[in-house]
Design a protein around this motif. Structure first.
Motif, short mmCIF file in Angstrom:
data_model
loop_
_atom_site.label_atom_id
_atom_site.label_comp_id
_atom_site.label_asym_id
_atom_site.label_seq_id
_atom_site.Cartn_x
_atom_site.Cartn_y
_atom_site.Cartn_z
N ASN A 196 29.98 67.78 74.17
CA ASN A 196 29.22 66.84 74.16
C ASN A 196 28.67 66.57 75.66
OD1 ASN A 196 31.74 65.82 76.00
ND2 ASN A 196 32.56 64.40 74.10
N GLY A 197 28.23 67.48 76.55
CA GLY A 197 27.40 66.78 77.18
C GLY A 197 28.30 66.19 78.61
N ASP A 198 29.51 65.21 78.44
CA ASP A 198 30.03 65.08 79.51
C ASP A 198 30.54 66.19 80.39
OD1 ASP A 198 29.86 62.42 77.45
OD2 ASP A 198 31.67 63.09 76.98
N LYS A 199 30.93 65.60 81.90
CA LYS A 199 31.13 66.02 82.87
C LYS A 199 32.37 65.59 83.19
CE LYS A 199 27.42 69.22 83.17
NZ LYS A 199 26.87 70.64 84.86
N VAL A 200 33.17 65.92 84.15
CA VAL A 200 34.82 65.22 84.61
C VAL A 200 34.79 66.28 86.07
CG1 VAL A 200 36.84 64.87 85.10
CG2 VAL A 200 35.33 65.09 82.60
N ASP A 249 47.93 63.03 88.50
CA ASP A 249 47.66 61.74 87.62
C ASP A 249 45.95 61.42 86.64
OD1 ASP A 249 47.06 59.00 87.48
OD2 ASP A 249 46.10 59.20 88.68
N PHE A 250 45.86 62.99 87.93
CA PHE A 250 44.29 63.29 87.38
C PHE A 250 44.29 63.79 85.31
CE2 PHE A 250 40.80 66.51 87.21
CZ PHE A 250 39.72 65.79 86.70
N LEU A 251 45.25 65.16 86.09
CA LEU A 251 45.23 65.57 84.78
C LEU A 251 46.06 65.70 83.63
CD1 LEU A 251 46.23 69.86 87.05
CD2 LEU A 251 44.35 68.87 85.98
N HIS A 252 46.59 64.71 83.96
CA HIS A 252 47.21 63.36 82.93
C HIS A 252 45.95 62.28 82.39
CE1 HIS A 252 51.39 64.14 81.99
NE2 HIS A 252 51.64 64.35 83.44
N LYS A 253 45.48 62.49 82.81
CA LYS A 253 44.41 61.20 82.18
C LYS A 253 43.84 61.70 81.31
CE LYS A 253 45.45 57.67 85.70
NZ LYS A 253 44.34 57.14 86.38
N VAL A 258 41.38 63.42 76.24
CA VAL A 258 40.21 64.63 75.34
C VAL A 258 41.44 65.22 74.16
CG1 VAL A 258 40.25 67.13 74.80
CG2 VAL A 258 39.84 66.22 77.18
N ILE A 259 43.04 64.52 73.99
CA ILE A 259 44.17 65.11 72.80
C ILE A 259 42.99 63.17 72.04
CG2 ILE A 259 45.60 65.01 72.27
CD1 ILE A 259 44.70 67.03 73.77
N LYS A 292 47.89 73.95 84.26
CA LYS A 292 48.90 72.95 83.91
C LYS A 292 48.11 71.89 83.42
CE LYS A 292 51.60 69.27 84.95
NZ LYS A 292 53.48 69.66 84.72
N PHE A 293 46.85 71.84 83.30
CA PHE A 293 46.02 71.53 82.21
C PHE A 293 45.82 71.95 80.74
CE2 PHE A 293 41.73 71.00 80.22
CZ PHE A 293 41.64 68.86 80.19
N ARG A 294 45.52 73.07 80.45
CA ARG A 294 45.87 73.36 79.13
C ARG A 294 47.14 73.59 78.85
NH1 ARG A 294 45.66 80.08 78.24
NH2 ARG A 294 47.25 80.49 76.49
N SER A 295 48.21 73.70 79.41
CA SER A 295 50.37 73.20 78.75
C SER A 295 50.25 71.80 78.29
CB SER A 295 50.98 74.09 79.92
OG SER A 295 50.54 72.82 81.24
N LEU A 296 49.14 71.00 79.01
CA LEU A 296 49.23 69.63 78.89
C LEU A 296 48.52 69.27 77.16
CD1 LEU A 296 49.28 67.30 82.63
CD2 LEU A 296 50.85 67.65 81.37
N CYS A 297 47.78 69.91 77.33
CA CYS A 297 47.00 69.71 76.47
C CYS A 297 47.20 69.95 75.47
CB CYS A 297 45.66 70.20 76.39
SG CYS A 297 44.00 69.19 77.08
N GLU A 298 48.51 71.33 75.43
CA GLU A 298 48.98 71.70 73.93
C GLU A 298 50.26 70.79 73.95
OE1 GLU A 298 50.42 76.13 73.65
OE2 GLU A 298 49.53 76.01 75.16
#
Length: 410
Positions: A196-200, A249-253, A258-259, A292-298
């Motif tokens: 959607n054009g956002d960058k983090v 903290d960054f990955l959780h937020k 995203v979810i 870690k980001f993938r597992s949190l999203c899943e």
């Protein structure tokens, strides 16, 4: 559903001695039970291990100090060992999904220490928590408990901090998504480029890494077994804990955002093991926290009733124009902007890849129904995993499809 709520606690000097005694007893019971399991031809049951390692051991001179602590954490230690062996065997037989689980190992004194109490061994009060044979421990309640906890684990990390981790029943609040789907391309400097054009951008760890590098050099020069080495080891552990907490903290937020905002989340199956062979980027890749980001999203998609998809690593997301589908081939990592020679549209490399990831993820489910396209099983790639013809604009793929059969002998 069950969830964990973790809080920072501050035991007194006397309670720290009692907790150190408790951690030592739990560690000894675990090591004794694990040694018996390795010596026996057949894996003993939990009741037999508790009888040998706890009940009968308390009557011997070498283990009579086990009576000084509560028996509940000792019993839970043996139960946790049985769960560890169960996960190991199910992982080897294929019944357990995800990564392969290693067999349980012996615990060390300088590692992370834990002890778990069930309902009969603790009681939650207004500002403190009572633990059996430990006393009332002061707790920093950062948020209220949603329900009565069923168990609590006392944790001491390598940096010397103490935590209480409660297991509670929660009712998730499902929010309606704002967007139908999103594709995310993960990177180093820019952690996530969204369709959607956002960058983090990735967090800045440079200051902490400089301090850590300097302290690690000093630690290497300290004499083993000295008090100065122990103080420097704790300082290194605290710096590592700060970096780990900042990344967590960054990955959780980011994963929560995203979810909550999207119904379908699409990621790419990255070959992190192969990327680590690049000696110039291996440290940055290992510290980024992609898996870690993938597992949190899943995990969070199951709570919010979202659709989480992983596309094949062989999908040429950086080699195809997201507008017309023309394939220009592989590009060097230094090239960040591409102008398509077919349609003339200028693309940012990461934004173009994120759009292709989203398109491939949306096609995947329909392609699976007819037996072509991609299969979201990272353990197997074959004829059903090749990219569809529409994705490469009629040009043949340069990748070879193959089947990997791995036989595990444990």
């Amino acid at each position: 559903m069950k969830s964990r709520y973790q809080y920072r606690c501050y035991p007194t000097p006397g309670q720290r001695q009692s907790l150190a005694r408790l951690f030592g007893c739990v560690r000894v019971v675990w090591n004794d039970a694990l040694a018996m399991c390795k010596q026996s031809d057949k894996l003993p049951k939990n009741n037999e291990l508790q009888k040998l390692c706890i009940t009968q051991a308390k009557n011997t001179e070498d283990r009579e100090w086990l009576k000084q602590v509560s028996a509940i954490p000792l019993q839970q230690s043996v139960a946790d060992l049985g769960v560890a062996f169960k996960n190991f065997f199910q992982s080897r037989s294929g019944k357990r999904k995800g990564r392969r689980v290693n067999p349980p190992r012996f615990k060390r004194r300088i590692n992370r220490q834990t002890a778990r109490f069930t309902r009969n061994g603790f009681k939650v009060k207004t500002s403190k928590v009572y633990l059996a044979k430990i006393g009332d421990i002061k707790v920093k309640w950062s948020r209220p408990l949603p329900s009565q906890p069923s168990s609590v684990a006392v944790i001491k990390d390598c940096a010397g901090r103490y935590f209480l981790s409660f297991v509670v029943e929660v009712e998730p609040e499902i929010e309606p998504p704002r967007n139908p789907s999103i594709g995310i391309d993960l990177g180093l400097k820019t952690f996530a480029s969204c369709s959607n054009g956002d960058k983090v951008d990735s967090p800045d760890y440079s200051r902490l890494y400089r301090q850590l590098k300097r302290c690690q050099r000093r630690l290497a020069k300290r004499e083993r077994g000295s008090k100065r080495r122990e103080r420097m080891r704790v300082k290194v552990a605290k710096l590592n804990a700060q970096i780990r907490d900042k990344r967590k903290d960054f990955l959780h937020k980011l994963s929560t955002k995203v979810i909550n905002e999207n119904q379908v989340i699409v990621l790419e199956d990255l070959n992190v093991g192969g990327m680590l062979k690049n000696r110039k980027l291996s440290r940055a890749i290992s510290q980024a926290g992609w898996y870690k980001f993938r597992s949190l999203c899943e995990g969070k998609t199951c709570i919010q009733n979202r659709d989480f998809r992983i596309i094949s690593r062989w999908e040429p997301t950086s080699q195809v124009c997201s507008e017309c589908g023309y394939r220009w081939g592989k590009l060097d990592l230094s090239i960040r902007t591409i102008v398509c020679i077919n349609c003339g549209v200028e693309h940012d490399r990461d934004d173009n890849a994120s759009v292709n990831i989203e398109q491939a993820g949306l096609k995947a489910k329909s392609c699976q129904e007819v037996g072509v396209g991609q299969t979201h099983d990272v353990k197997w790639t074959g004829s059903a995993c090749k990219t569809s013809d529409e994705a490469v604009c009629g040009e043949p793929s340069t990748h070879r499809e193959y089947v990997q059969l791995k036989l595990f002998d444990w």
